[in-house]
Write an enzyme that holds these catalytic residues in place. Structure first.
Site, PDB file in Angstrom:
ATOM      1  N   ARG A  93       0.834  -1.201   0.000  1.00 42.34           N
ATOM      2  CA  ARG A  93       0.000   0.000   0.000  1.00 42.34           C
ATOM      3  C   ARG A  93       0.871   1.254   0.000  1.00 42.34           C
ATOM      4  NH1 ARG A  93      -5.335  -0.255   1.393  1.00 42.34           N
ATOM      5  NH2 ARG A  93      -5.190   1.796   2.371  1.00 42.34           N
ATOM      6  N   THR A 105     -10.327  -1.476  13.776  1.00 36.90           N
ATOM      7  CA  THR A 105     -10.719  -2.160  15.015  1.00 36.90           C
ATOM      8  C   THR A 105     -11.867  -3.106  14.680  1.00 36.90           C
ATOM      9  OG1 THR A 105     -11.992  -0.146  15.526  1.00 36.90           O
ATOM     10  CG2 THR A 105      -9.939  -0.485  16.715  1.00 36.90           C
ATOM     11  N   CYS A 162     -18.196  -0.013  10.166  1.00 38.92           N
ATOM     12  CA  CYS A 162     -18.707   0.866  11.231  1.00 38.92           C
ATOM     13  C   CYS A 162     -20.011   0.354  11.815  1.00 38.92           C
ATOM     14  CB  CYS A 162     -18.890   2.284  10.686  1.00 38.92           C
ATOM     15  SG  CYS A 162     -17.343   3.093  10.226  1.00 38.92           S
TER      16      CYS A 162
END
Length: 449
Positions: free
Chosen positions: A62, A107, A282
Site C-alpha cells: 500500500r 478495530t 462501522c
C-alpha cells in the site's frame, strides 16, 4: 473561547502549548499518522497541507502505491496528493522523527464477534517505541469507552518507559469519514476532540482546527468522546434494524415497505431510514464493542443485541425469500443461476470489509444455487483474497433471478427491460435497495425489502 458548552469551539485564545504548536507550524516537528486506510490517508493528506507529515502503514504494498500518488482504497484522486508535505513509509523506525502521533488503524471483531484489538495494540507498541518527552498521542480508531486509557495507555507507558502527564499527553478524536461522500469531506465535518487534561485537549483542538473548516467540539473527557463515536453508529444500526423488522412484517401483509416509509415521511419528525443489508466497518461492527464493554460491567443490553441479531439475519432472510420464489416458479434451485449486482458494503465505494452481500452469496450457495457476482467498484483481487469468490467483469445471460444488492449510481439508471434481457423465462428481480419501480410490467416477479 474555550467553553465546553459550545458545539464548535474556537481555540485561538486558549492557553496552549506554544512550543509544540509553533514547532509544528514551522515544520520543525512532525505529525505521524499510523494506519493509512479510509480514515488515515485522507487525514494525513489534509494535515500535510499545513504541516510536515509521516504517513505510516504496515503494508509495504500500500505504501508503494501511495508513494506514486495512488490511493489503494480508490477513494481519493491523484490531485489529493499534490502540494502535500508527506513521506510515506512502512518502517516503524521512521516514527521516531514524529512528535504528534495519530493512530487510525482498523478495530474489527473476531469470529465470535468480540473486539479484536490486535491492530490497535501493535500500533500502540510501535508508537510507544518512538515516544519522547513532550509528545502527543491521539487515537481515532473506534473503540468502546475506556479502551484508550485502559488498554492502549498501558502499552504506551510500558514500551516507552514514560508516564502520562509529566512526560506525554493522550487524546481521542473519533473519525467521521463518510466513504463515497464527495460533498461532506473530512474538513467539512465537525470534529470531536478530547484530551487527558484540559491543556492537552486545547492543543489537540488547535492542531485539528488548522484543517477542519466545520469547527471543533471539545468533549469533557476521552471516555465521552469514545462513547459518542460508538453510539453514532449504534443508533443508526438500531434504526435500520427496526426498518428491517418492519419490512419482514409488511411483506407478510403484502404491503410495500417503501410506500409505507414514503407515506410516513410526510410527518415532519419521522426519520426515513430504509431496510437493507448492514455491513461495513462501522455500523455492522461498532455495536459489538459497546455490547462487549457492557457485558464486562455485568449488564446484558437487550435493545442493542436485538438490533444486531435482526441485521445479521437479513442475508438468510433474503436467501429464503429467493428460494421461495424459485420454487413458486417451478425452478429447481440446484439447476438455477442467479446474478448478484453489488458486493461493497455501501454504494459508490470500493470497501468490501464485512460485506453482508458475501453472506448472502454463501446462503444461496448453501441451497446449491449457482451465483454470479458483479460490482464495478470492488477489486476482483480483494474479493478473491477476502472471500474466495470470483468477481465477473460483466454479467452473462439466462439467469433465473437477479438480485440488486447495492445502490451504486450506475445501477440507478437501469430499467426493467435491462433486467429482463439478462434472464430466462419467469424472470425474478430482487431489489434490496428499492431502486426501481414497475410501470405496469407483469411478466417479471419483482420484490423489494
Amino acid at each position: 473561547m474555550c467553553s465546553q458548552d459550545r458545539p464548535a469551539l474556537k481555540t485561538e485564545n486558549c492557553k496552549l502549548n506554544p512550543v509544540l504548536l509553533d514547532a509544528l507550524r514551522q515544520k520543525k516537528k512532525t505529525i505521524a499518522v499510523i494506519g493509512l486506510g479510509y480514515v488515515g490517508l485522507p487525514l494525513a493528506l489534509a494535515f500535510a497541507r499545513q504541516f510536515r507529515v509521516i504517513g505510516y502503514d504496515i503494508s509495504a504494498e500500500r505504501v508503494a502505491l501511495m508513494q506514486q500518488g495512488e490511493d489503494p482504497s480508490r477513494e481519493l484522486s491523484a490531485d489529493a496528493f499534490v502540494g502535500t508535505d508527506i513521506r510515506f513509509t512502512a518502517n516503524p523506525d521512521d516514527l521516531r522523527h514524529a512528535h504528534f502521533f495519530i493512530i487510525a488503524v482498523p478495530t474489527p471483531i473476531d469470529d465470535y464477534k468480540v473486539p479484536d484489538l490486535r491492530f490497535l495494540q501493535r500500533a500502540s507498541d510501535e508508537v510507544g517505541r518512538a515516544l519522547k518527552p513532550g509528545d502527543y498521542v491521539i487515537y481515532e480508531s473506534t473503540v468502546y469507552p475506556g479502551c484508550t486509557e485502559d488498554d492502549c495507555l498501558p502499552i504506551l507507558e510500558q514500551t516507552s518507559g514514560l508516564r502520562l502527564g509529566p512526560d506525554f499527553k493522550l487524546g481521542y478524536s473519533p473519525e467521521r469519514i463518510n466513504p463515497g461522500d464527495k460533498a461532506r469531506t473530512l474538513v467539512d465535518i465537525l470534529k470531536v476532540v478530547s484530551g487527558s487534561d484540559a491543556g492537552a485537549a486545547n492543543v489537540i483542538a488547535a492542531v485539528y482546527g488548522r484543517i477542519i473548516r466545520a469547527g471543533i467540539y471539545t468533549a469533557p473527557s476521552i471516555k465521552v468522546a469514545e462513547a459518542a463515536k460508538v453510539i453514532e453508529n449504534t443508533q443508526r444500526d438500531l434504526n435500520i434494524s427496526l426498518m428491517n423488522e418492519l419490512a419482514i412484517i409488511f411483506d407478510r401483509m403484502g404491503i410495500d415497505t417503501h410506500e409505507v416509509i414514503r407515506a410516513a415521511s410526510t410527518k415532519w419528525n419521522f426519520l426515513p431510514f430504509t431496510p437493507g443489508l448492514v455491513g461495513g466497518h462501522c455500523i455492522g461492527i461498532d455495536p459489538y464493542y459497546l455490547l462487549y464493554k457492557a457485558r464486562q460491567l455485568g449488564y446484558d443490553p437487550q435493545v442493542i443485541h436485538s438490533g444486531r441479531r435482526i441485521n445479521d439475519a437479513m442475508p438468510a432472510y433474503v436467501a429464503t425469500k429467493l428460494l421461495q420464489k424459485l420454487l413458486q416458479h417451478g425452478k429447481n434451485p440446484r439447476q438455477t443461476k442467479v446474478l448478484i449486482m453489488g458486493l461493497t458494503f455501501k454504494e459508490n465505494v470500493s470497501d468490501i470489509r464485512n460485506s453482508r452481500v458475501a453472506d448472502l452469496v454463501q446462503e444461496l450457495m448453501n441451497y446449491s444455487i449457482s451465483v454470479h457476482l458483479v460490482d464495478p467498484h470492488a477489486s476482483p483481487n480483494e474479493v478473491a483474497r477476502s472471500y474466495r469468490m470470483t468477481l465477473l467483469d460483466t454479467p452473462s445471460a439466462q439467469y433465473d433471478a437477479v438480485i440488486v444488492a447495492v445502490g451504486h449510481d450506475v445501477y440507478k439508471s437501469l430499467d426493467i427491460a435491462y433486467f429482463r434481457s439478462l434472464m430466462n423465462g419467469s424472470p425474478i428481480l430482487l431489489d434490496l435497495k428499492g431502486l426501481y419501480t414497475l410501470n405496469g410490467e407483469t411478466d417479471i416477479d419483482y420484490w423489494r425489502l
